[in-house]
Design a protein around this motif. Sequence first.
Motif, short mmCIF file in Angstrom:
data_model
loop_
_atom_site.label_atom_id
_atom_site.label_comp_id
_atom_site.label_asym_id
_atom_site.label_seq_id
_atom_site.Cartn_x
_atom_site.Cartn_y
_atom_site.Cartn_z
N SER A 249 0.84 -1.21 0.00
CA SER A 249 0.00 0.00 0.00
C SER A 249 0.87 1.25 0.00
N ALA A 252 2.72 1.62 -3.37
CA ALA A 252 1.79 2.06 -4.41
C ALA A 252 1.51 3.55 -4.31
N GLU A 253 1.39 4.05 -3.07
CA GLU A 253 1.12 5.47 -2.86
C GLU A 253 2.27 6.32 -3.41
N ASP A 284 -2.74 -5.12 -6.95
CA ASP A 284 -3.13 -3.71 -6.86
C ASP A 284 -1.91 -2.80 -6.90
N LYS A 288 -1.19 0.10 -9.66
CA LYS A 288 -1.09 1.51 -9.25
C LYS A 288 0.27 2.11 -9.57
N CYS A 289 1.25 1.26 -9.82
CA CYS A 289 2.57 1.76 -10.24
C CYS A 289 2.69 1.82 -11.75
N SER A 312 -9.87 -5.65 -9.16
CA SER A 312 -8.62 -4.89 -9.10
C SER A 312 -7.97 -4.79 -10.48
N GLY A 316 -7.50 -1.59 -12.75
CA GLY A 316 -6.11 -1.31 -13.11
C GLY A 316 -5.94 -1.12 -14.60
N ASN A 320 -5.09 2.60 -16.47
CA ASN A 320 -3.85 2.62 -17.25
C ASN A 320 -4.11 2.84 -18.74
N ARG A 594 1.54 8.87 -13.68
CA ARG A 594 0.30 8.66 -12.92
C ARG A 594 -0.13 9.99 -12.34
N ARG A 598 -5.60 8.99 -13.39
CA ARG A 598 -5.34 7.89 -14.29
C ARG A 598 -3.86 7.80 -14.64
#
Length: 613
Positions: A249, A252-253, A284, A288-289, A312, A316, A320, A594, A598
């Motif tokens: 998590s 990813a942030e 996930d 997210k990366c 997910s 995703g 993307n 990112r 999106r």
Amino acid sequence: MNVSSKLSLIFHTPKNHSPLFKFSTLISTTPQNPSPHILTKCIALLQNCASSKQKLKQIHAFSIRHNVPLNNPDIGKYLIFTIVSLSAPMSYAHNVFTLLYNPNVFTWNTMIRGYAESDNSTPALGLYRKMLGSCVEPDTHTYPFLLKAISKSLNVRDGEMIHSVTVRNGFESLIFVRNSLLHIYAACGDTESAYKVFELMGERDLVAWNSVINGFALNGKPNEALSLFREMSLKGVEPDGFTVVSLFSACAELGALELGRRVHVYLLKVGLTGNLHVNNSLLDFYAKCGSIREAQQVFSEMSERNVVSWTSLVVGLAVNGFGEEALGLFKEMERQKIVPREITFVGVLYACSHCGMLDEGFNYFRRMKEEYGIRPRIEHYGCMVDLLSRAGLVKRAYEYIQSMPMQPNAVIWRTLLGACTVHGDLSLGEIARSHLLKLEPKHSGDYVLLSNLYASERRWSDVQTVRRSMIEDGVWKTPGYSLVELGNRVFEFTMGDRSHPRSQDVYALLEKITELLKLEGYVPHTANVLADIEEEEKEQALSYHSEKVAIAFMLLNTAPGTPIRVIKNLRVCADCHMAIKLISKVYAREIIIRDRSRFHHFSGGSCSCKDYW
């Protein structure tokens, strides 16, 4: 009534009435003269049925036959403990509890624990107050259960109150009480208090480390989460699956792909790849990366998948820019008979919206209601407004908002305002802004959007009016920043940032980039620069946007052909989008950005969003 008649009531209870609740009614009205031998046998049976609700029913039948009273202290204590341990209805446990005369602290704790572990934890605090009113002193087991119940309600004030009680009663130093305090502060988003409790702990077990790391990761403090994990590793504490989920998590942030990959290697080494929750977090994280192919690989290698796994990857793929693949995966999900949930359709509609699939979006919205019986929520209506807005159908989007069966929220009006800014509809933009002033008058993004709209129309006096009102209202624009990962470190850049030791090289390269892009036909998009200044000054302001500074830094510090990944906290502007497309072509680099809504995958002079974002 004979035993068979009573048992028929047990197994044929009307809807909304627990069979176990019926038991309590039957037994409590039965003549109460069992022998000591029968009481002892019932207690022994209850002590040995902690894994079977069916056995519990059989013991009830035995109790009915032998006239065993529920208000016997020992029978009541063990019966309540068994009900809670088997996650049987708390309504029945409560009914038994009310029959007891002077229940002891063990029984009170069991009831509090039952509510803490149930879907409705609210009665736990009231029960604790009744316990004090009955002059029963809480013990070391009371507060962990009570704090667990409070953490579910996310009421930090109640948590602080119980914290002060534990200090007064001398229980705060106990590790399981402190772990519970950590959990409640972290769950309520009060990471500062959680960390203070953590610092004061002389002994810290894995639960304590996990609670505070997860609290930081889930509350927008990924750097602190990762720093704490490094400290945990130095202390020789071995992480578990829960730790890994928190780390993914945090990574990813930040968009810390390389660090997350190392966590992935660790979980392969320790054999956590069979954990569904860990695998869903890994999937996930990659999505997210912006590493969507790695996310797909994780999905394909999962031995077990649930609706979270499918959703997910659908979301995703959508964010993307791979909308068609997202919808293809959803169709495969349906073929596999995986029943989609509300959140799944949010992902599907998001895919349609961000890929310009207007007709498909309305078709899925209809199917969601008619085929799956899912009642649309505000998030689904928001996707539909976004779908129309991104397609340039701003007036139709406004009409759709007016026809919604629920009151539109600020997000929906902000979507319309953003569309008006992009498509130049000043009158509807002002209508959207008037609604936002009523709902969220202090949101800085709304001032910026309206300023952009006025600036695109060259109404500089209105731009200045909006900016003055921001100052007068005490509202400050969220500063834009961009993050990149290099050599196990995450670097942050802001507009015109010169704090890095290589800033001189970075800005020299930016000037060279601008010259090369102009040879490729680049013309700076200056319409939304919020100042009535000369075009040359506007072009210079645009060239120093944080994502361009970050990209220049990565071009200087990475080998040719290496993909560049940037995390930006705001929406990519039209000028940067156009410039980055050309940079990907001129320097032959894949660039993944990112932004707040999106991903943009730039390669060879084009973007995965197809200029639709």
